[in-house]
Write a protein that holds these residues in place. Structure first.
Motif, short mmCIF file in Angstrom:
data_model
loop_
_atom_site.label_atom_id
_atom_site.label_comp_id
_atom_site.label_asym_id
_atom_site.label_seq_id
_atom_site.Cartn_x
_atom_site.Cartn_y
_atom_site.Cartn_z
N ASN A 71 44.04 52.66 41.24
CA ASN A 71 45.45 52.27 41.16
C ASN A 71 45.93 51.64 42.46
OD1 ASN A 71 45.58 53.25 38.54
ND2 ASN A 71 46.45 55.22 39.13
N LYS A 72 45.49 52.22 43.59
CA LYS A 72 45.88 51.68 44.90
C LYS A 72 45.38 50.25 45.08
CE LYS A 72 45.90 56.17 47.27
NZ LYS A 72 45.15 57.05 48.19
N LEU A 73 44.12 50.02 44.71
CA LEU A 73 43.55 48.68 44.87
C LEU A 73 44.24 47.68 43.95
CD1 LEU A 73 41.44 47.25 46.57
CD2 LEU A 73 39.80 47.60 44.71
N LYS A 74 44.65 48.15 42.79
CA LYS A 74 45.39 47.29 41.87
C LYS A 74 46.73 46.88 42.46
CE LYS A 74 47.08 47.05 37.10
NZ LYS A 74 47.23 47.78 35.81
N VAL A 75 47.43 47.82 43.07
CA VAL A 75 48.71 47.51 43.72
C VAL A 75 48.50 46.48 44.82
CG1 VAL A 75 50.49 48.45 45.26
CG2 VAL A 75 49.84 49.71 43.21
N VAL A 76 47.49 46.70 45.65
CA VAL A 76 47.20 45.77 46.74
C VAL A 76 46.88 44.38 46.18
CG1 VAL A 76 45.54 45.21 48.57
CG2 VAL A 76 46.44 47.54 48.35
N GLY A 77 46.02 44.34 45.17
CA GLY A 77 45.61 43.06 44.59
C GLY A 77 46.75 42.29 43.95
N ASN A 78 47.75 43.00 43.46
CA ASN A 78 48.90 42.35 42.82
C ASN A 78 49.78 41.60 43.81
OD1 ASN A 78 48.22 43.20 40.26
ND2 ASN A 78 49.57 44.97 40.27
N HIS A 79 49.67 41.93 45.09
CA HIS A 79 50.60 41.36 46.07
C HIS A 79 49.92 40.59 47.20
CE1 HIS A 79 54.17 43.47 44.47
NE2 HIS A 79 53.31 44.44 44.18
N ALA A 80 48.65 40.83 47.44
CA ALA A 80 47.97 40.21 48.58
C ALA A 80 47.69 38.74 48.37
CB ALA A 80 46.67 40.95 48.87
#
Length: 275
Positions: A71-80
């Motif tokens: 979930n954390k990596l998904k959040v990061v990927g959505n914005h980076a």
């Protein structure tokens, strides 16, 4: 500052500490702040530094951690907008490993020697401090339940800002002392975790702290599982027993109330430089 409540270090030293409210920042501050914090982390029960998987609580933590990493990596990927990532307070390195497997260029910081050794066994060479990256820029800087631990908070906020690229993002997860489970358990709330947690944030305090560096909160995500895990530990601190059913219902109630108030047990903040 205004006195808020008295609590104690339930997991290591059993020492008593007080929390004071900084009304301007809407943030609680742990007092006294120990001059040397290392000894308060020197325990086999401090799970983020040991990868412990012995007790039932450990097993629950490790299972939830695997879900949260994705979930954390998904959040990061959505914005980076880039793939260069710095994880501050990387612990034993599990988030960096997951990110690396997905094609990210990763580095990490971890001041705790025991955790760094665990990470090195997984093939990661973690640095000791942010100062080791003073001449670099990152597309993403993450702090997963780390900001509440760092001494010299305003200095660290400034340092983080300087390490961020022009279009970079800062992703910070911290406990929320305004959640229902915090108000329910009061001095027994496990996420106070004094004195390892020096600061206790609200949404307003995060916004104000980082606005001084022209960083603006662009998105907030809930950490649903935290209410259950924190409630489970809080029950232990309050009653001396693992009251699974009580903890589950307090965690559930906290999340249900937060669906309306948005005051979840822990929150993930995505911050970007103000344009």
């Amino acid at each position: 500052m205004k006195f808020y409540l008295k609590t104690k270090d339930y997991s290591v030293s059993q020492e008593t500490f007080e929390l004071f409210l900084d009304q301007e920042l809407d943030m609680l501050i742990t007092k006294p702040e120990p001059q040397v914090l290392d000894s308060y982390y020197d325990s086999e029960v401090y799970i983020s530094h040991t990868d412990a998987n012995v007790s039932l609580v450990d097993k629950i933590y490790q299972r939830v951690k695997k879900i949260n990493l994705k979930n954390k990596l998904k959040v990061v990927g959505n914005h980076a907008k880039g793939k260069r990532l710095l994880d501050v307070g990387a612990g034993t390195g599990d988030f960096l490993i997951v990110a690396k497997e997905k094609g990210w260029s990763v580095v990490g910081v971890e001041p705790n020697k025991k955790a760094r050794l665990k990470a090195s066994e997984k093939g990661l060479d973690l640095k000791i401090a942010l100062e080791d990256f003073s001449n670099e820029k990152f597309d993403v800087i993450t702090l997963w339940h780390v900001l509440e631990h760092v001494p010299n908070l305003t200095d660290q906020v400034t340092r983080l800002s300087k390490l961020l690229s022009e279009n970079g993002i800062l992703v910070i997860a911290v406990p929320n002392y305004k959640s229902f489970d915090a108000k329910y358990y009061k001095e027994h709330w496990a996420a106070f975790d004094v004195p390892r947690h020096l600061w206790h944030f609200s949404k307003l305090s995060i916004a104000k702290l980082f606005s001084k560096e022209d960083l603006k909160v662009s998105k907030i995500y809930p950490m649903i599982f935290d209410a259950f895990y924190v409630s489970l530990l809080s029950e232990q601190y309050k009653t001396g027993k693992q009251n699974f059913f009580s903890a589950f219902f307090v965690g559930l109630r906290s999340n249900m109330k937060a669906w309306r108030t948005k005051e979840y047990s822990s929150l993930i903040y995505v911050l970007k430089k103000a344009k």
